[in-house]
Scaffold this motif. Structure first.
Motif, PDB file in Angstrom:
ATOM      1  N   GLY A 110     -34.575 -42.377   3.340  1.00  0.00           N
ATOM      2  CA  GLY A 110     -34.978 -40.995   3.113  1.00  0.00           C
ATOM      3  C   GLY A 110     -34.971 -40.109   4.332  1.00  0.00           C
ATOM      4  N   VAL A 111     -34.546 -40.634   5.478  1.00  0.00           N
ATOM      5  CA  VAL A 111     -34.541 -39.865   6.730  1.00  0.00           C
ATOM      6  C   VAL A 111     -33.096 -39.632   7.172  1.00  0.00           C
ATOM      7  CG1 VAL A 111     -35.309 -39.795   9.136  1.00  0.00           C
ATOM      8  CG2 VAL A 111     -36.726 -40.918   7.401  1.00  0.00           C
ATOM      9  N   PRO A 112     -32.673 -38.381   7.401  1.00  0.00           N
ATOM     10  CA  PRO A 112     -31.314 -38.118   7.866  1.00  0.00           C
ATOM     11  C   PRO A 112     -31.018 -38.843   9.177  1.00  0.00           C
ATOM     12  CG  PRO A 112     -32.374 -36.070   7.185  1.00  0.00           C
ATOM     13  CD  PRO A 112     -33.443 -37.125   7.201  1.00  0.00           C
ATOM     14  N   LEU A 113     -29.775 -39.286   9.329  1.00  0.00           N
ATOM     15  CA  LEU A 113     -29.409 -40.050  10.525  1.00  0.00           C
ATOM     16  C   LEU A 113     -29.671 -39.274  11.803  1.00  0.00           C
ATOM     17  CD1 LEU A 113     -26.089 -41.873   9.509  1.00  0.00           C
ATOM     18  CD2 LEU A 113     -28.473 -42.604   9.238  1.00  0.00           C
ATOM     19  N   ILE A 114     -29.443 -37.983  11.796  1.00  0.00           N
ATOM     20  CA  ILE A 114     -29.645 -37.216  13.026  1.00  0.00           C
ATOM     21  C   ILE A 114     -31.120 -37.182  13.399  1.00  0.00           C
ATOM     22  CG2 ILE A 114     -29.793 -34.929  11.911  1.00  0.00           C
ATOM     23  CD1 ILE A 114     -28.163 -33.898  14.386  1.00  0.00           C
ATOM     24  N   ARG A 115     -32.009 -37.135  12.409  1.00  0.00           N
ATOM     25  CA  ARG A 115     -33.439 -37.182  12.719  1.00  0.00           C
ATOM     26  C   ARG A 115     -33.829 -38.566  13.234  1.00  0.00           C
ATOM     27  NH1 ARG A 115     -36.791 -32.971  11.110  1.00  0.00           N
ATOM     28  NH2 ARG A 115     -38.592 -34.359  11.164  1.00  0.00           N
ATOM     29  N   ARG A 116     -33.221 -39.613  12.696  1.00  0.00           N
ATOM     30  CA  ARG A 116     -33.503 -40.962  13.182  1.00  0.00           C
ATOM     31  C   ARG A 116     -33.115 -41.080  14.658  1.00  0.00           C
ATOM     32  NH1 ARG A 116     -34.552 -44.698   9.029  1.00  0.00           N
ATOM     33  NH2 ARG A 116     -34.086 -46.384  10.464  1.00  0.00           N
ATOM     34  N   GLN A 117     -31.983 -40.473  15.032  1.00  0.00           N
ATOM     35  CA  GLN A 117     -31.567 -40.497  16.431  1.00  0.00           C
ATOM     36  C   GLN A 117     -32.540 -39.716  17.308  1.00  0.00           C
ATOM     37  OE1 GLN A 117     -29.532 -41.998  18.300  1.00  0.00           O
ATOM     38  NE2 GLN A 117     -27.695 -42.619  17.214  1.00  0.00           N
ATOM     39  N   LEU A 118     -32.973 -38.564  16.833  1.00  0.00           N
ATOM     40  CA  LEU A 118     -33.915 -37.759  17.616  1.00  0.00           C
ATOM     41  C   LEU A 118     -35.245 -38.488  17.786  1.00  0.00           C
ATOM     42  CD1 LEU A 118     -33.193 -34.229  16.115  1.00  0.00           C
ATOM     43  CD2 LEU A 118     -32.605 -35.035  18.392  1.00  0.00           C
ATOM     44  N   ILE A 119     -35.697 -39.171  16.755  1.00  0.00           N
ATOM     45  CA  ILE A 119     -36.927 -39.958  16.843  1.00  0.00           C
ATOM     46  C   ILE A 119     -36.756 -41.079  17.864  1.00  0.00           C
ATOM     47  CG2 ILE A 119     -38.408 -41.559  15.569  1.00  0.00           C
ATOM     48  CD1 ILE A 119     -37.829 -39.754  13.067  1.00  0.00           C
ATOM     49  N   ALA A 120     -35.595 -41.750  17.837  1.00  0.00           N
ATOM     50  CA  ALA A 120     -35.337 -42.838  18.781  1.00  0.00           C
ATOM     51  C   ALA A 120     -35.297 -42.327  20.219  1.00  0.00           C
ATOM     52  CB  ALA A 120     -34.021 -43.538  18.432  1.00  0.00           C
ATOM     53  N   LEU A 121     -34.606 -41.239  20.436  1.00  0.00           N
ATOM     54  CA  LEU A 121     -34.492 -40.680  21.786  1.00  0.00           C
ATOM     55  C   LEU A 121     -35.846 -40.199  22.299  1.00  0.00           C
ATOM     56  CD1 LEU A 121     -31.155 -38.779  21.164  1.00  0.00           C
ATOM     57  CD2 LEU A 121     -31.457 -40.611  22.841  1.00  0.00           C
ATOM     58  N   SER A 122     -36.613 -39.548  21.431  1.00  0.00           N
ATOM     59  CA  SER A 122     -37.950 -39.100  21.831  1.00  0.00           C
ATOM     60  C   SER A 122     -38.842 -40.290  22.130  1.00  0.00           C
ATOM     61  CB  SER A 122     -38.573 -38.245  20.720  1.00  0.00           C
ATOM     62  OG  SER A 122     -37.806 -37.085  20.468  1.00  0.00           O
ATOM     63  N   GLY A 123     -38.750 -41.325  21.296  1.00  0.00           N
ATOM     64  CA  GLY A 123     -39.564 -42.510  21.501  1.00  0.00           C
ATOM     65  C   GLY A 123     -39.222 -43.252  22.776  1.00  0.00           C
ATOM     66  N   ALA A 124     -37.980 -43.110  23.230  1.00  0.00           N
ATOM     67  CA  ALA A 124     -37.552 -43.756  24.470  1.00  0.00           C
ATOM     68  C   ALA A 124     -37.921 -42.935  25.706  1.00  0.00           C
ATOM     69  CB  ALA A 124     -36.049 -44.011  24.439  1.00  0.00           C
ATOM     70  N   GLY A 125     -38.498 -41.759  25.509  1.00  0.00           N
ATOM     71  CA  GLY A 125     -38.966 -40.972  26.645  1.00  0.00           C
ATOM     72  C   GLY A 125     -37.911 -40.129  27.326  1.00  0.00           C
ATOM     73  N   VAL A 126     -36.847 -39.756  26.608  1.00  0.00           N
ATOM     74  CA  VAL A 126     -35.837 -38.874  27.203  1.00  0.00           C
ATOM     75  C   VAL A 126     -36.503 -37.546  27.576  1.00  0.00           C
ATOM     76  CG1 VAL A 126     -33.766 -37.529  26.688  1.00  0.00           C
ATOM     77  CG2 VAL A 126     -33.888 -39.952  26.049  1.00  0.00           C
ATOM     78  N   ASP A 127     -36.204 -37.043  28.771  1.00  0.00           N
ATOM     79  CA  ASP A 127     -36.890 -35.858  29.284  1.00  0.00           C
ATOM     80  C   ASP A 127     -36.363 -34.557  28.708  1.00  0.00           C
ATOM     81  OD1 ASP A 127     -38.745 -36.816  31.648  1.00  0.00           O
ATOM     82  OD2 ASP A 127     -36.909 -37.992  31.779  1.00  0.00           O
ATOM     83  N   GLU A 128     -35.058 -34.446  28.543  1.00  0.00           N
ATOM     84  CA  GLU A 128     -34.470 -33.218  28.002  1.00  0.00           C
ATOM     85  C   GLU A 128     -33.357 -33.603  27.043  1.00  0.00           C
ATOM     86  OE1 GLU A 128     -32.501 -28.900  29.307  1.00  0.00           O
ATOM     87  OE2 GLU A 128     -33.093 -30.338  30.852  1.00  0.00           O
ATOM     88  N   LEU A 129     -33.366 -32.994  25.870  1.00  0.00           N
ATOM     89  CA  LEU A 129     -32.437 -33.374  24.814  1.00  0.00           C
ATOM     90  C   LEU A 129     -31.670 -32.160  24.326  1.00  0.00           C
ATOM     91  CD1 LEU A 129     -31.282 -35.431  22.841  1.00  0.00           C
ATOM     92  CD2 LEU A 129     -33.372 -35.237  21.493  1.00  0.00           C
ATOM     93  N   VAL A 130     -30.344 -32.286  24.334  1.00  0.00           N
ATOM     94  CA  VAL A 130     -29.448 -31.231  23.873  1.00  0.00           C
ATOM     95  C   VAL A 130     -28.691 -31.731  22.648  1.00  0.00           C
ATOM     96  CG1 VAL A 130     -27.411 -29.844  24.428  1.00  0.00           C
ATOM     97  CG2 VAL A 130     -29.186 -30.227  26.168  1.00  0.00           C
ATOM     98  N   VAL A 131     -28.703 -30.961  21.572  1.00  0.00           N
ATOM     99  CA  VAL A 131     -27.949 -31.288  20.362  1.00  0.00           C
ATOM    100  C   VAL A 131     -26.779 -30.330  20.260  1.00  0.00           C
ATOM    101  CG1 VAL A 131     -28.013 -31.470  17.850  1.00  0.00           C
ATOM    102  CG2 VAL A 131     -30.022 -32.119  19.200  1.00  0.00           C
ATOM    103  N   VAL A 132     -25.575 -30.880  20.124  1.00  0.00           N
ATOM    104  CA  VAL A 132     -24.368 -30.049  20.039  1.00  0.00           C
ATOM    105  C   VAL A 132     -23.899 -30.001  18.593  1.00  0.00           C
ATOM    106  CG1 VAL A 132     -22.043 -29.640  20.885  1.00  0.00           C
ATOM    107  CG2 VAL A 132     -23.718 -30.771  22.368  1.00  0.00           C
ATOM    108  N   LEU A 133     -23.854 -28.792  18.037  1.00  0.00           N
ATOM    109  CA  LEU A 133     -23.392 -28.578  16.672  1.00  0.00           C
ATOM    110  C   LEU A 133     -22.084 -27.801  16.672  1.00  0.00           C
ATOM    111  CD1 LEU A 133     -26.759 -27.570  14.923  1.00  0.00           C
ATOM    112  CD2 LEU A 133     -25.772 -29.860  15.240  1.00  0.00           C
TER     113      LEU A 133
END
Length: 227
Positions: free
Chosen positions: A42-65
């Motif tokens: 029930g969770v979109p793949l892009i949100r799963r990636q953002l959750i993983a990256l946030s959980g890993a402590g990434v300091d700055e995150l850029v999403v390219v659309l």
């Protein structure tokens, strides 16, 4: 959040990690539907990636659309990310990477490039590849997972590599830089097959379900109407 990782001799120095999450493709082999909006549990793949990256402590995150930005952007809007748009997504993944690399607003020490269509990557996987980067052999500036000799993702590289990519020609991205500087690339051997799993076609969805038991589904708005 920072990436402070424990090693055999204590704590490594703090690494300021930026991440570029690529989600600009047209997904032509998926019927021109944005594959990053496929859902797992029930969770979109892009949100799963953002959750993983946030959980890993990434300091700055850029999403390219690029393609399908109108559908994808509302799904990521509530995350603390910088969303940028590739004005010419048909120019390919290298062009999206370069747009993302230009978008960092703060000082970073290294860049992790992630793909939005890897369904099984979790925070521990991100932490592990960051840890491999911190422990990389002297002289290495790029770390890429290697599973049974096959290259995987995400990839981590130094701020120096980022600067060289952006200073190079428009067709130079991470893969081209690695080809030109093989002596600076560390292929990190791992048995973790999640680094190799992505979905490009409907057949990939079926193969993933058969191999792992994880079935990806389209949200209702992207499910074709039955005749």
């Amino acid at each position: 959040m920072g990436c402070i990782l424990k090693g055999g001799g204590g704590l490594y120095s703090r690494l300021v990690m930026g991440s570029v999450l690529l989600a600009a493709g047209s997904a032509s082999r998926m019927g021109n539907r944005p594959k990053c909006l496929l859902e797992l549990g029930g969770v979109p793949l892009i949100r799963r990636q953002l959750i993983a990256l946030s959980g890993a402590g990434v300091d700055e995150l850029v999403v390219v659309l690029g393609h399908h930005a109108d559908l994808i952007e509302p799904v990521v809007r509530d995350f603390p990310v910088t969303v940028v748009h590739n004005p010419d997504p048909d120019a390919g993944q290298v062009s999206s990477l370069r747009v993302g690399l230009q978008a960092f607003t703060g000082k970073i020490d290294a860049v992790l490039v992630a793909l939005a269509d890897q369904p099984l990557i979790n925070a521990q996987d991100i932490n592990d590849v960051i840890g491999a980067y911190k422990k990389r052999p002297e002289g290495s500036e790029v770390v890429q997972p290697s599973v049974e000799g096959q290259r995987g993702n995400p990839v981590v590289f130094s701020q120096n590599v980022r600067e060289q990519i952006l200073a190079g020609d428009a067709d130079v991205g991470c893969r081209q830089w690695q080809k030109a500087h093989p002596e600076s690339v560390h292929q990190w051997e791992t048995a973790n097959t999640r680094y190799r799993i992505d979905v490009d076609t409907p057949e990939d969805i079926d193969a993933l379900a058969e191999r792992t038991g994880h079935r990806l589904t389209w949200p209702a708005a992207l499910t074709p109407a039955k005749a």
